[in-house]
Design a protein around this motif. Structure first.
Motif, mmCIF file in Angstrom:
data_model
loop_
_atom_site.group_PDB
_atom_site.id
_atom_site.type_symbol
_atom_site.label_atom_id
_atom_site.label_comp_id
_atom_site.label_asym_id
_atom_site.label_seq_id
_atom_site.Cartn_x
_atom_site.Cartn_y
_atom_site.Cartn_z
ATOM 1 N N GLU A 114 55.892 49.614 22.307
ATOM 2 C CA GLU A 114 57.130 49.393 22.014
ATOM 3 C C GLU A 114 57.995 48.585 23.171
ATOM 4 O O GLU A 114 58.924 47.947 22.881
ATOM 5 C CB GLU A 114 58.145 50.594 21.589
ATOM 6 C CG GLU A 114 57.491 51.358 20.274
ATOM 7 C CD GLU A 114 58.352 52.302 19.905
ATOM 8 O OE1 GLU A 114 59.085 52.806 20.649
ATOM 9 O OE2 GLU A 114 58.183 53.018 18.618
ATOM 10 N N GLN A 115 57.487 48.717 24.231
ATOM 11 C CA GLN A 115 58.131 47.818 25.489
ATOM 12 C C GLN A 115 57.747 46.783 25.687
ATOM 13 O O GLN A 115 58.225 45.718 26.426
ATOM 14 C CB GLN A 115 57.838 48.804 26.648
ATOM 15 C CG GLN A 115 58.614 49.945 26.868
ATOM 16 C CD GLN A 115 58.049 50.763 28.199
ATOM 17 O OE1 GLN A 115 57.568 51.879 28.213
ATOM 18 N NE2 GLN A 115 58.553 50.102 29.217
ATOM 19 N N ILE A 116 56.621 46.400 24.566
ATOM 20 C CA ILE A 116 56.103 44.782 24.696
ATOM 21 C C ILE A 116 56.713 44.061 23.565
ATOM 22 O O ILE A 116 56.283 44.500 22.277
ATOM 23 C CB ILE A 116 54.481 44.969 24.748
ATOM 24 C CG1 ILE A 116 54.146 45.993 25.945
ATOM 25 C CG2 ILE A 116 53.968 43.704 24.981
ATOM 26 C CD1 ILE A 116 52.345 45.768 25.898
ATOM 27 N N GLU A 117 57.127 42.976 23.812
ATOM 28 C CA GLU A 117 57.671 42.074 22.788
ATOM 29 C C GLU A 117 56.933 40.752 22.829
ATOM 30 O O GLU A 117 56.287 40.266 23.544
ATOM 31 C CB GLU A 117 59.102 41.526 23.167
ATOM 32 C CG GLU A 117 60.044 42.549 23.256
ATOM 33 C CD GLU A 117 60.608 42.991 21.807
ATOM 34 O OE1 GLU A 117 60.222 42.496 20.814
ATOM 35 O OE2 GLU A 117 61.227 44.256 21.651
ATOM 36 N N GLY A 132 52.119 39.576 25.070
ATOM 37 C CA GLY A 132 53.644 39.832 25.020
ATOM 38 C C GLY A 132 54.295 39.762 26.364
ATOM 39 O O GLY A 132 53.661 39.648 27.502
ATOM 40 N N ILE A 133 55.409 40.251 26.189
ATOM 41 C CA ILE A 133 56.297 40.355 27.490
ATOM 42 C C ILE A 133 56.663 41.786 27.618
ATOM 43 O O ILE A 133 57.317 42.218 26.705
ATOM 44 C CB ILE A 133 57.471 39.460 27.464
ATOM 45 C CG1 ILE A 133 57.200 38.088 27.167
ATOM 46 C CG2 ILE A 133 58.346 39.671 28.772
ATOM 47 C CD1 ILE A 133 56.442 37.514 28.116
ATOM 48 N N ILE A 134 56.376 42.502 28.748
ATOM 49 C CA ILE A 134 56.608 43.776 29.056
ATOM 50 C C ILE A 134 58.082 44.049 29.784
ATOM 51 O O ILE A 134 58.486 43.429 30.772
ATOM 52 C CB ILE A 134 55.500 44.542 29.812
ATOM 53 C CG1 ILE A 134 54.253 44.126 29.405
ATOM 54 C CG2 ILE A 134 55.832 45.992 30.323
ATOM 55 C CD1 ILE A 134 52.977 44.689 30.343
ATOM 56 N N LYS A 135 58.772 44.844 29.006
ATOM 57 C CA LYS A 135 60.195 45.246 29.473
ATOM 58 C C LYS A 135 59.961 46.570 30.180
ATOM 59 O O LYS A 135 59.764 47.720 29.607
ATOM 60 C CB LYS A 135 61.144 45.523 28.277
ATOM 61 C CG LYS A 135 61.253 43.977 27.399
ATOM 62 C CD LYS A 135 62.374 44.134 26.556
ATOM 63 C CE LYS A 135 61.771 45.184 25.496
ATOM 64 N NZ LYS A 135 62.650 45.262 24.449
ATOM 65 N N HIS A 136 60.104 46.583 31.583
ATOM 66 C CA HIS A 136 60.062 47.746 32.310
ATOM 67 C C HIS A 136 61.337 48.553 32.316
ATOM 68 O O HIS A 136 62.503 47.821 32.165
ATOM 69 C CB HIS A 136 59.580 47.601 33.936
ATOM 70 C CG HIS A 136 58.257 46.865 33.942
ATOM 71 N ND1 HIS A 136 57.090 47.304 33.647
ATOM 72 C CD2 HIS A 136 58.092 45.650 33.965
ATOM 73 C CE1 HIS A 136 56.002 46.772 33.812
ATOM 74 N NE2 HIS A 136 56.474 45.733 34.173
ATOM 75 N N HIS A 137 61.443 49.746 32.649
ATOM 76 C CA HIS A 137 62.641 50.556 32.753
ATOM 77 C C HIS A 137 63.596 50.177 33.655
ATOM 78 O O HIS A 137 65.002 50.227 33.733
ATOM 79 C CB HIS A 137 62.538 52.009 32.566
ATOM 80 C CG HIS A 137 61.600 52.511 31.604
ATOM 81 N ND1 HIS A 137 62.197 52.465 30.367
ATOM 82 C CD2 HIS A 137 60.496 53.422 31.608
ATOM 83 C CE1 HIS A 137 61.227 52.998 29.245
ATOM 84 N NE2 HIS A 137 60.418 53.455 30.124
ATOM 85 N N SER A 138 63.136 49.319 34.847
ATOM 86 C CA SER A 138 64.033 48.685 35.833
ATOM 87 C C SER A 138 64.584 47.401 35.520
ATOM 88 O O SER A 138 65.131 47.050 36.223
ATOM 89 C CB SER A 138 63.148 48.681 37.032
ATOM 90 O OG SER A 138 62.108 47.539 36.755
ATOM 91 N N ASN A 139 64.118 47.209 34.211
ATOM 92 C CA ASN A 139 64.682 45.669 33.768
ATOM 93 C C ASN A 139 64.008 44.513 34.219
ATOM 94 O O ASN A 139 64.257 43.363 34.056
ATOM 95 C CB ASN A 139 66.171 45.491 33.802
ATOM 96 C CG ASN A 139 67.040 46.351 33.105
ATOM 97 O OD1 ASN A 139 66.942 46.706 32.157
ATOM 98 N ND2 ASN A 139 68.231 46.751 34.049
ATOM 99 N N ALA A 140 62.910 44.813 35.124
ATOM 100 C CA ALA A 140 61.887 43.761 35.360
ATOM 101 C C ALA A 140 61.130 43.315 34.210
ATOM 102 O O ALA A 140 60.647 44.343 33.414
ATOM 103 C CB ALA A 140 61.016 43.997 36.484
ATOM 104 N N LEU A 141 60.432 42.197 34.162
ATOM 105 C CA LEU A 141 59.612 41.680 33.326
ATOM 106 C C LEU A 141 58.287 41.325 33.840
ATOM 107 O O LEU A 141 58.038 40.753 34.932
ATOM 108 C CB LEU A 141 60.114 40.529 32.466
ATOM 109 C CG LEU A 141 61.539 40.638 31.718
ATOM 110 C CD1 LEU A 141 61.974 39.206 31.235
ATOM 111 C CD2 LEU A 141 61.578 41.681 30.668
ATOM 112 N N SER A 142 57.151 41.853 32.907
ATOM 113 C CA SER A 142 55.834 41.196 33.391
ATOM 114 C C SER A 142 55.158 40.773 32.095
ATOM 115 O O SER A 142 55.466 40.864 31.053
ATOM 116 C CB SER A 142 54.828 42.261 33.790
ATOM 117 O OG SER A 142 55.489 43.217 35.042
ATOM 118 N N ILE A 143 54.367 39.829 32.275
ATOM 119 C CA ILE A 143 53.479 39.012 31.514
ATOM 120 C C ILE A 143 52.254 39.565 31.146
ATOM 121 O O ILE A 143 51.408 39.798 31.982
ATOM 122 C CB ILE A 143 53.245 37.384 31.700
ATOM 123 C CG1 ILE A 143 54.431 36.762 31.961
ATOM 124 C CG2 ILE A 143 52.336 36.876 30.515
ATOM 125 C CD1 ILE A 143 54.379 35.287 32.579
#
Length: 305
Positions: A114-117, A132-143
């Motif tokens: 659910e964290q992957i858009e 997808g784009i990963i939304k980490h709890h720290s608000n950082a993003l990873s591809i």
């Protein structure tokens, strides 16, 4: 690297996964830990004449010859300034091992799908290599990289072709209804061509497991639908998908008394001897490794009477 069979968060069907985070040109990328076999420091590479521009050559590791893919080249981003400090992530997909050169390996994170858009067309540009784009709890993003798409671009023959279905004998399939959950547009197109060539005319596609589940759930709740199996004779699903993965989708279907009679086939590059048990635990009737299209249609025929 092994999967943690005793870890509650990695129990089959929980919609969670572990990712390995790594860097390329200062940006954060990720791939599924289930694909990763080991991480090594660079070793001598034997170059192969006329190979793809992103393939550096081959290495010999533990008795196996493995191709080395330079991810920076295929993503068209800056190369590492200190290649001697790079890492090789040796991954296995479609029953084949490949070493991916990255600048730096950071850590392993446990997240929910659910964290992957799903990225939009504007963000991916002309090279949609992101699952997808990963939304980490720290608000950082990873591809979250689409490793399968990268491999198929390097060698299109590894993606399969619908023409192989012509080897199958005739059978009446036109009245059967199939639901497909697959996030890759390339794979959806290939599956559409494949199933059409086989004679399956009623196929409905969804971009992830959540969309497929919401459709099946709404179907089960319709008062006019006495038996959902009359509307859907089979569910075909990938494993890696944003929002809801194929294992969790299968688990939900099999836990729902209204839907549990619908057979589920998993079609994924993650089908290995080590991971087969995960599909069995959630109730899949069959699991086929991509891109075995003829075998896939044979399995569909087996479970659609």
């Amino acid at each position: 690297m092994s999967d943690y069979n005793d870890g509650i968060l990695l129990k089959s069907g929980t919609n969670e996964l572990e990712i390995i985070l790594f860097e390329l040109a200062g940006e954060s990328y990720a791939m599924n830990v289930l694909k990763v076999r080991e991480i090594i420091t660079p070793i001598p590479i034997t170059k192969i004449p006329n190979s793809h521009k992103s393939v550096e050559g081959i290495i010999y590791v533990r008795g196996e010859i493995i191709s080395v893919v330079n991810l920076a080249r295929i993503l068209n981003i800056a190369h590492s300034e200190n290649p001697e400090n790079d890492k090789f992530i040796i991954a296995e997909l479609n029953q084949m091992k490949i070493a991916f050169r990255v600048d730096e390996v950071k850590r392993i994170n446990r997240i929910s799908w659910e964290q992957i858009e799903k990225p939009n067309e504007l963000s991916v540009g002309q090279q949609p290599y992101a699952t997808g784009i990963i939304k980490h709890h720290s608000n950082a993003l990873s591809i979250f990289l689409d490793i399968e798409k990268i491999v198929v671009e390097i060698n299109p023959e590894l993606g399969g072709t619908a023409d192989t279905i012509k080897t199958l004998g005739p059978r009446e399939r036109s009245t059967k209804r199939i639901i497909v959950a697959e996030d890759s547009g390339v794979l959806r197109a290939l599956l559409k061509d494949t199933l059409t060539e086989a004679g399956y005319e009623y196929v409905t596609f969804f971009q992830n497991g959540r969309e497929a589940w919401e459709y099946l759930e709404s179907l089960a709740e319709e008062e006019s639908v006495v038996n959902p199996y009359n509307q859907v004779q089979l569910l075909l699903t990938d494993i890696e998908m944003p929002q809801m993965d194929g294992h969790h989708l299968t688990y939900r279907v099999k836990q729902d008394a209204r839907l549990k009679n619908i057979p589920v086939i998993i079609f994924s590059s993650l089908i290995t001897d080590d991971l087969y048990h995960k599909g069995e635990e959630v109730g899949a009737v069959s699991q086929i490794s991509k891109p075995k299209l003829v075998e896939l249609v044979k399995e569909i025929d087996k479970y659609i009477l």
